[in-house]
Scaffold this motif. Structure first.
Motif: not given
Length: 517
Positions: A70-74, A89-92, A100-112
């Motif tokens: 998720f990009l944001a949380q409560y 994210v490192t930027k939102l 709305i600009d966003f940058e995902l955190t590096e190094g996160l991978v999907w399973s499988n």
């Protein structure tokens, strides 16, 4: 505790027995759960559709929060909810009112083996949602522009400040792995095609759902190595299981909440997750027995909601006058077109020309809902309507008005319903537009003015004008005769005092954010 295995039937039986023992001897301490780093919770029924576009909601949203980005949380400060960027994210940042600009955190991978989390996954997930059952959450989205492997811009079609709180923080804001979902055929049901979160997910239908630490997760480790949710459909059985020390946290029913005000189990704490629930009795305006609007209006006048609040909810919930909860823009503090008036109800029934009417009332098989149904049954008997109560488990209940789930919707007559909202009135209003007939608008009415006002509410930024829009929309709903507003029930949990729980304002728990108090 590592060998904690019980079938549902066995669990309920032991829960009742141990619950009685727990009340007599005092609740066992929760130290065992923390030594084993296992969090034990309740699941009110099997999760049937984990896909955010086609889910029922509730615990399915909770599963998404553990396994998907998720990009944001409560955030919560006392009784005030806000939002913040997630670890994903490192930027939102909102660069302009519609970008709305966003940058995902590096190094996160999907399973499988599906590789890194990409900005293209965000684009796929959000643009895909616009055509789904939960597409209303993305009515303000124009498109997502990908500017790099991990960067992009969410482009709105109009300024819409609630987008962060209502859409990005809630279940529909979950990000899916494009390649994995397409490999699965474009949709999925009871298992995630790929996860990118602190936990993996597994379930045994009718028994439990288990969240286990994801070995590929490089983000912050949650406080608990495993989260086990046992299927306990009855709130009362779950309360007894808590009192017996078999689970660490559970939702409370109204009568128990009232009882705990003077006799709370030792070592426990009560947390109100949110008060954004709205409950009503609905009527199918297309059913031959209810097509006569005068009959529906007679039913509105016949039901004594104050008796329901006292008799079924022990006076622990606020009376409702619409779908917008107290404290929000558009909340109504009174009905416009009906009140409890048995004489008026009898007059309308006489004017309708109907007599000897028999109706079915479908309800969840819980204590509060059954008591509510019985009071409604007694109220309608006064005006000559015989009501047959049909109690249902959560699975068939949540499908009965959906055309995609079979033909039950054709025979749907009366039912009690409760939705959980988010802190903006547009979220509640979206379920009753014309395009939702056969999906979540089970009352099956349409109104061009309502649809127009829904679009105007999305675009309007003036709070006073938005207030007028949403009040008028609820007036329209009430004037259909298809609704009897009942209450705004708080979502209240009891839990071990040495656990700090995390919950959305709409009541869903977020297990990965639970921690020792």
């Amino acid at each position: 505790m590592n060998n904690y295995k019980l079938s549902r039937r066995g669990f309920l039986a032991s829960g009742v027995a141990l619950g009685a023992l727990g009340l007599a001897a005092g609740r066992p301490t929760p130290v065992f759960a923390q030594q084993d780093s296992v969090l034990r919770l309740r699941l009110d029924g099997d999760n049937k559709i984990l896909d955010p576009g086609y889910m029922i909601g509730g615990t399915e949203v909770e599963a998404q929060k553990q396994c998907l980005p998720f990009l944001a949380q409560y955030t919560r400060d006392g009784d005030t909810f806000g939002w913040e960027p997630t670890y994903y994210v490192t930027k939102l940042e909102q660069r302009t009112p519609t970008e709305i600009d966003f940058e995902l955190t590096e190094g996160l991978v999907w399973s499988n083996g599906y590789g890194p989390l990409k900005a293209s996954d965000v684009k796929y997930s959000y643009e895909r949602m616009k055509g789904t059952d939960w597409g209303g959450y993305f009515d303000a989205l124009d498109h997502v522009e990908v500017t790099g492997d991990r960067t992009g811009t969410i482009v709105l079609n109009k300024p819409f400040a609630p987008f962060f709180m209502v859409t990005l923080c809630h279940g529909p804001g979950a990000i899916l792995c494009e390649k994995a979902v397409e490999d699965a055929g474009g949709k999925f049901t009871t298992s995630f095609p790929a996860v990118c979160g602190p936990y993996t997910y597994d379930s045994v239908p009718g028994q439990n759902a288990t969240f286990t630490l994801n070995p590929e997760w490089t983000g912050p480790k949650p406080a608990y190595d495993k989260v086990v949710l046992n299927v306990i459909s009855e709130v009362k059985a779950a309360e007894l299981a808590f009192e017996a020390g078999e689970i660490d946290c559970t939702e409370l029913g109204s009568d128990t909440l009232a009882r705990y005000a003077t006799q709370q189990p030792e070592g426990s704490e009560i947390t109100t997750a949110g008060e954004l629930q709205y409950m009503w009795m609905g009527m199918n305006t297309e059913h031959p027995k209810l097509q006569n609007k005068t009959v529906r209006q007679a039913i509105q006048h016949a039901i004594d909601v104050d008796s329901i609040l006292a008799g079924a909810f022990s006076g622990t919930s606020a009376k409702s006058h619409g779908i917008v909860c107290p404290g929000l823009i558009g909340h109504r503090d009174a009905n416009k077109s009906y009140s409890y008036d048995p004489a008026k109800a009898q007059q309308l029934m006489a004017e309708s020309g109907e007599s000897g009417l028999t109706l079915s009332l479908r309800t969840l098989n819980t204590q509060e809902r059954m008591l509510t149904a019985q009071i409604i049954q007694a109220n309608l008997a006064v005006i000559g309507i015989t009501v047959e109560i049909l109690p249902l488990d959560s699975g068939p209940f949540w499908e009965m008005g959906m055309e995609s789930a079979g033909d039950t919707w054709k025979d749907l007559q009366l039912w009690t319903m409760r939705f959980a909202g988010t802190p903006d009135p547009y979220e509640a209003a979206q379920w009753f537009v014309s395009s939702q007939v056969g999906i979540w608008n089970w009352e099956r009415w349409t109104d061009p003015e309502y649809d127009r006002l829904y679009d105007e509410g999305l675009a309007e930024t003036d709070p006073a004008k938005r207030d007028e829009i949403y009040i008028r929309m609820q007036d329209i709903m009430e004037e259909t005769g298809a609704y009897v507003w009942i209450n705004h029930e708080p979502e209240v949990y009891i839990h071990d005092a040495d656990i700090e729980i995390s919950a959305a304002p709409s009541g869903e728990l977020d297990y990965r954010r639970f921690k020792p108090a």
